[in-house]
Design a protein around this motif. Structure first.
Motif, PDB file in Angstrom:
ATOM      1  N   PHE A 424      56.093  61.072  10.626  1.00 25.38           N
ATOM      2  CA  PHE A 424      54.802  62.155  10.170  1.00 25.38           C
ATOM      3  C   PHE A 424      55.458  63.575  10.369  1.00 25.38           C
ATOM      4  CE2 PHE A 424      51.130  64.632  10.440  1.00 25.38           C
ATOM      5  CZ  PHE A 424      50.116  64.052   9.351  1.00 25.38           C
ATOM      6  N   ALA A 425      55.914  63.881  11.334  1.00 23.29           N
ATOM      7  CA  ALA A 425      56.332  65.106  11.669  1.00 23.29           C
ATOM      8  C   ALA A 425      57.289  65.546  10.730  1.00 23.29           C
ATOM      9  CB  ALA A 425      56.841  65.520  13.072  1.00 23.29           C
ATOM     10  N   LEU A 426      58.378  64.642  10.665  1.00 23.43           N
ATOM     11  CA  LEU A 426      59.377  65.095   9.571  1.00 23.43           C
ATOM     12  C   LEU A 426      58.942  65.249   8.196  1.00 23.43           C
ATOM     13  CD1 LEU A 426      62.416  62.798  11.261  1.00 23.43           C
ATOM     14  CD2 LEU A 426      62.142  65.059  11.112  1.00 23.43           C
ATOM     15  N   VAL A 427      58.062  64.312   7.816  1.00 27.34           N
ATOM     16  CA  VAL A 427      57.815  64.682   6.283  1.00 27.34           C
ATOM     17  C   VAL A 427      56.722  65.770   6.193  1.00 27.34           C
ATOM     18  CG1 VAL A 427      55.736  63.713   4.956  1.00 27.34           C
ATOM     19  CG2 VAL A 427      57.586  61.957   5.852  1.00 27.34           C
ATOM     20  N   GLU A 428      55.955  66.087   7.108  1.00 31.92           N
ATOM     21  CA  GLU A 428      55.358  67.155   7.299  1.00 31.92           C
ATOM     22  C   GLU A 428      56.298  68.648   7.028  1.00 31.92           C
ATOM     23  OE1 GLU A 428      51.591  68.335  10.228  1.00 31.92           O
ATOM     24  OE2 GLU A 428      53.469  67.974  11.057  1.00 31.92           O
ATOM     25  N   GLY A 429      57.244  68.597   7.913  1.00 30.99           N
ATOM     26  CA  GLY A 429      58.108  69.771   7.789  1.00 30.99           C
ATOM     27  C   GLY A 429      58.754  69.730   6.612  1.00 30.99           C
ATOM     28  N   GLN A 430      59.359  68.613   5.802  1.00 31.18           N
ATOM     29  CA  GLN A 430      60.001  68.696   4.513  1.00 31.18           C
ATOM     30  C   GLN A 430      58.992  69.206   3.468  1.00 31.18           C
ATOM     31  OE1 GLN A 430      61.459  64.531   4.419  1.00 31.18           O
ATOM     32  NE2 GLN A 430      63.184  65.328   3.510  1.00 31.18           N
ATOM     33  N   LEU A 431      57.819  68.786   3.517  1.00 32.50           N
ATOM     34  CA  LEU A 431      56.683  69.363   2.562  1.00 32.50           C
ATOM     35  C   LEU A 431      56.435  70.825   2.599  1.00 32.50           C
ATOM     36  CD1 LEU A 431      54.032  66.257   2.669  1.00 32.50           C
ATOM     37  CD2 LEU A 431      55.751  66.841   0.779  1.00 32.50           C
ATOM     38  N   VAL A 432      56.006  71.203   3.746  1.00 31.89           N
ATOM     39  CA  VAL A 432      55.805  72.708   4.037  1.00 31.89           C
ATOM     40  C   VAL A 432      57.023  73.387   3.584  1.00 31.89           C
ATOM     41  CG1 VAL A 432      55.422  74.326   5.642  1.00 31.89           C
ATOM     42  CG2 VAL A 432      54.210  72.103   5.853  1.00 31.89           C
ATOM     43  N   LEU A 433      58.329  73.272   4.036  1.00 32.45           N
ATOM     44  CA  LEU A 433      59.409  74.010   3.481  1.00 32.45           C
ATOM     45  C   LEU A 433      59.375  73.916   2.062  1.00 32.45           C
ATOM     46  CD1 LEU A 433      61.934  72.909   6.290  1.00 32.45           C
ATOM     47  CD2 LEU A 433      60.638  75.051   6.258  1.00 32.45           C
ATOM     48  N   ALA A 434      59.338  72.863   1.585  1.00 29.42           N
ATOM     49  CA  ALA A 434      59.437  72.773   0.030  1.00 29.42           C
ATOM     50  C   ALA A 434      58.470  73.476  -0.741  1.00 29.42           C
ATOM     51  CB  ALA A 434      59.443  71.206  -0.592  1.00 29.42           C
ATOM     52  N   ARG A 435      57.334  73.351  -0.247  1.00 27.01           N
ATOM     53  CA  ARG A 435      56.320  74.145  -0.839  1.00 27.01           C
ATOM     54  C   ARG A 435      56.214  75.666  -0.813  1.00 27.01           C
ATOM     55  NH1 ARG A 435      53.960  72.636  -5.448  1.00 27.01           N
ATOM     56  NH2 ARG A 435      51.691  72.442  -5.596  1.00 27.01           N
ATOM     57  N   LEU A 436      57.051  76.354   0.298  1.00 28.28           N
ATOM     58  CA  LEU A 436      57.051  77.595   0.480  1.00 28.28           C
ATOM     59  C   LEU A 436      58.116  78.233  -0.269  1.00 28.28           C
ATOM     60  CD1 LEU A 436      56.767  78.077   4.468  1.00 28.28           C
ATOM     61  CD2 LEU A 436      55.051  78.088   2.880  1.00 28.28           C
ATOM     62  N   VAL A 437      59.474  77.471  -0.636  1.00 31.02           N
ATOM     63  CA  VAL A 437      60.263  77.998  -1.323  1.00 31.02           C
ATOM     64  C   VAL A 437      60.230  77.986  -2.711  1.00 31.02           C
ATOM     65  CG1 VAL A 437      62.147  77.849   0.509  1.00 31.02           C
ATOM     66  CG2 VAL A 437      61.900  75.935  -1.355  1.00 31.02           C
ATOM     67  N   GLN A 438      59.327  76.924  -3.188  1.00 28.50           N
ATOM     68  CA  GLN A 438      58.766  76.766  -4.622  1.00 28.50           C
ATOM     69  C   GLN A 438      57.904  77.916  -4.837  1.00 28.50           C
ATOM     70  OE1 GLN A 438      56.652  72.960  -4.528  1.00 28.50           O
ATOM     71  NE2 GLN A 438      57.583  72.708  -6.373  1.00 28.50           N
ATOM     72  N   ARG A 439      57.189  78.593  -4.025  1.00 28.99           N
ATOM     73  CA  ARG A 439      56.140  79.613  -4.199  1.00 28.99           C
ATOM     74  C   ARG A 439      56.467  80.729  -4.051  1.00 28.99           C
ATOM     75  NH1 ARG A 439      50.136  77.306  -3.556  1.00 28.99           N
ATOM     76  NH2 ARG A 439      48.917  79.123  -3.937  1.00 28.99           N
ATOM     77  N   TYR A 440      57.250  81.134  -2.974  1.00 31.72           N
ATOM     78  CA  TYR A 440      57.697  82.394  -2.566  1.00 31.72           C
ATOM     79  C   TYR A 440      58.936  82.872  -2.387  1.00 31.72           C
ATOM     80  CZ  TYR A 440      52.756  81.662  -1.015  1.00 31.72           C
ATOM     81  OH  TYR A 440      51.526  81.406  -0.936  1.00 31.72           O
ATOM     82  N   THR A 441      59.463  83.965  -2.395  1.00 29.80           N
ATOM     83  CA  THR A 441      60.725  84.584  -1.582  1.00 29.80           C
ATOM     84  C   THR A 441      59.854  85.257  -0.527  1.00 29.80           C
ATOM     85  OG1 THR A 441      60.289  86.767  -2.825  1.00 29.80           O
ATOM     86  CG2 THR A 441      61.694  85.115  -3.787  1.00 29.80           C
ATOM     87  N   LEU A 442      60.866  84.985   0.660  1.00 30.58           N
ATOM     88  CA  LEU A 442      60.519  85.530   1.886  1.00 30.58           C
ATOM     89  C   LEU A 442      61.707  86.110   2.547  1.00 30.58           C
ATOM     90  CD1 LEU A 442      60.445  81.725   1.919  1.00 30.58           C
ATOM     91  CD2 LEU A 442      58.562  82.508   3.510  1.00 30.58           C
ATOM     92  N   ALA A 443      61.271  87.368   3.618  1.00 25.56           N
ATOM     93  CA  ALA A 443      62.017  88.195   4.222  1.00 25.56           C
ATOM     94  C   ALA A 443      61.404  88.575   5.380  1.00 25.56           C
ATOM     95  CB  ALA A 443      62.026  89.518   3.192  1.00 25.56           C
ATOM     96  N   ALA A 444      62.162  88.682   6.798  1.00 25.25           N
ATOM     97  CA  ALA A 444      61.646  89.030   7.840  1.00 25.25           C
ATOM     98  C   ALA A 444      61.463  90.672   7.925  1.00 25.25           C
ATOM     99  CB  ALA A 444      62.947  88.826   8.925  1.00 25.25           C
ATOM    100  N   VAL A 445      60.667  90.854   8.732  1.00 25.42           N
ATOM    101  CA  VAL A 445      60.118  92.402   8.537  1.00 25.42           C
ATOM    102  C   VAL A 445      61.153  93.255   9.722  1.00 25.42           C
ATOM    103  CG1 VAL A 445      58.245  93.913   9.572  1.00 25.42           C
ATOM    104  CG2 VAL A 445      57.595  91.813   8.363  1.00 25.42           C
TER     105      VAL A 445
END
Length: 483
Positions: A424-445
């Motif tokens: 469950f945790a591994l699936v959860e991690g894959q889904l969140v990471l996939a959805r984030l990079v699909q939707r956003y570019t990300l940068a550390a402050v």
């Protein structure tokens, strides 16, 4: 790394005396009553790395008046948690403290009762059952990302744990309870559970101190337990009165309510359901939010890895909605999450109490000894991990994984007591990471000021990492405009 400690001379001499059982070396140099406790509080996880480098893979330390034997090698994990697991249990003051929170849930129960509960729950956590929950998980992710969208629109920074905690809570609540819980009830469980976890850890550290030494927060802890119980028992009572039909949209709690033990013909009571639901909720909530927070920090400090992750998601999922079949193709995404779990395992320790006299690597382990496997240190053991402080998802290719000890990576424990929610945790991690990079570019402050580990029941962040998100444009223009 310097460790301002010395081997206790009496212990060292005794361990070398011919004909006597060898005693693990004692990390010394602490205060008479507190032992290594001040060093643990100041050096945090680094204390375990320094102690292993100086004393070897088996050593003792005093935390207050309590003596702990720390083991740091996969073969020790093999011995304590698999080959000789019958010699070790979850008894004693430490586990009694945890039981004040989790009752007799799967994580702390033992013997025939544990076997019965595991038997009743296991089939609901098989991978094919988890795949049926993927759609619910994606719904929950997308609902919570409305908050991220607002931050992107405003140009406001997000804090890692504050951003991931409600997202993970929404996913767990959706899959565990379905729609049968209000936002207010979710907030009660989140706030009360976070405090309770930290309080239990403080209580563990204080074990063995005189009874007159206060542990702050006792009344608040009791109130947190009452608040969580009020919510959980109300949801359980509703579920028992109005059972959900079987199907892909059925919640985990509804499945547990309907499960009958084939050997006894019994169902779980409301109290047993409370213990299991709270165990699943709290064990999965903070650990998954931390795992994603640490993963994001590592990715933001490694633009090449982030770009490779995004390229894989774009190739496999494109602009569509992730589903269970995509997960089996997102190999690099999974390896990124596995490497983050290696470097910063949210569950940084595994503990047992010796039930009988035993021996580990030639060292005598008397009955009653508290044995702690330092997962954080095992995941950095130089015998298995070259340049262990370097983020390298390629460590988890099938070829490299097959070449090292199977228990060099144990973020979910091992043996019969391995975390039931591993897949469950591994699936959860894959889904969140996939959805984030699909939707956003990300940068550390502040990319040059990473968070550092802080020990609690889990491996928390001492100072939270902040980051910014920008929505990717149609046609994936953002994939080329930045990372």
């Amino acid at each position: 790394m310097e460790l301002n400690t010395v081997v206790d001379s009496a212990s060292s001499s005794a361990s070398q005396a011919p004909g006597l059982p060898r005693t693990p070396p004692l990390v010394g140099g602490g205060l008479p009553l507190l032992g290594s406790l001040p060093a643990l509080l100041s050096q945090q996880a680094e204390l375990f790395l320094g102690a292993r480098a100086r004393y070897g893979d088996v050593y003792r330390m005093r935390l207050g008046p309590v003596s702990v034997t720390v083991v740091n090698h996969p073969r020790h994990v093999q011995h304590v948690f698999r080959d000789s697991s019958a010699k070790y249990g979850k008894g004693g003051a430490l586990w009694d403290s945890v039981r004040t929170l989790l009752g007799n849930g799967l994580g702390v129960s033992e013997g025939d009762y544990w076997l019965r509960q595991r038997r009743m729950m296991q089939r609901h956590f098989h991978r094919e059952q988890i795949d049926e929950l993927v759609s619910l998980m994606v719904d929950a992710i997308d609902e919570e990302l409305a908050v991220w969208d607002a931050a992107a629109e405003a140009g406001s920074p997000l804090s890692a744990m504050r951003a991931f905690s409600p997202l993970v809570m929404r996913m767990i609540v959706r899959t565990l309870f379905g729609g049968d819980i209000s936002r207010e009830e979710v907030e009660v469980i989140a706030a009360s559970g976070t405090f309770a976890f930290g309080h239990v850890f403080r209580g563990i550290i204080a074990q063995g101190l005189p009874a007159w030494v206060p542990v702050p927060g006792g009344r608040r802890y009791q109130r947190a337990l009452r608040d969580m119980d009020a919510v959980l028992f109300k949801i359980i009572e509703r579920g028992q009165r109005h059972p959900q039909p079987a199907g892909a949209s059925r919640s985990l709690l509804a499945s547990l309510i309907g499960t009958v033990d084939p050997e006894t013909g019994q169902r779980m009571t409301a109290g047993q359901l409370r213990d299991e639901a709270l165990t699943l909720l709290l064990a999965g909530y903070e650990s998954s939010a931390l795992a994603l927070s640490w993963t994001l920090q590592l990715l933001l400090r490694d633009p090449a890895a982030l770009a490779e992750l995004r390229a894989e998601v774009d190739a496999v999922v494109g602009g569509g909605r992730p589903n269970a079949s995509h997960l089996y193709q997102l190999h690099y995404t999974r390896m990124v999450f596995q490497e983050a779990l290696r470097m910063y395992p949210p569950i940084w320790w595994l503990a047992r109490v010796a039930l009988v006299d035993d021996e580990i690597d030639g060292f005598h382990i008397p009955a009653g000894t508290f044995v702690l496997a330092a997962t954080y240190a095992i995941h950095r053991h130089p015998e298995f991990w070259e340049d262990p402080e370097r983020f390298d998802p390629g460590r988890f290719t099938p070829e490299r994984t097959a070449s090292r000890h199977k228990l060099a990576w144990i973020p979910f424990g091992t043996g019969q007591r391995q975390c039931i929610g591993r897949d469950f945790a591994l699936v959860e991690g894959q889904l969140v990471l996939a959805r984030l990079v699909q939707r956003y570019t990300l940068a550390a402050v502040q990319p040059d000021r990473p968070a550092v580990p802080a020990l609690s029941m889990t491996l928390r962040m001492k100072k939270e990492m902040s980051f910014r998100v920008t929505r990717r444009g149609p046609g994936r223009e953002g994939a080329r405009a930045g990372v």
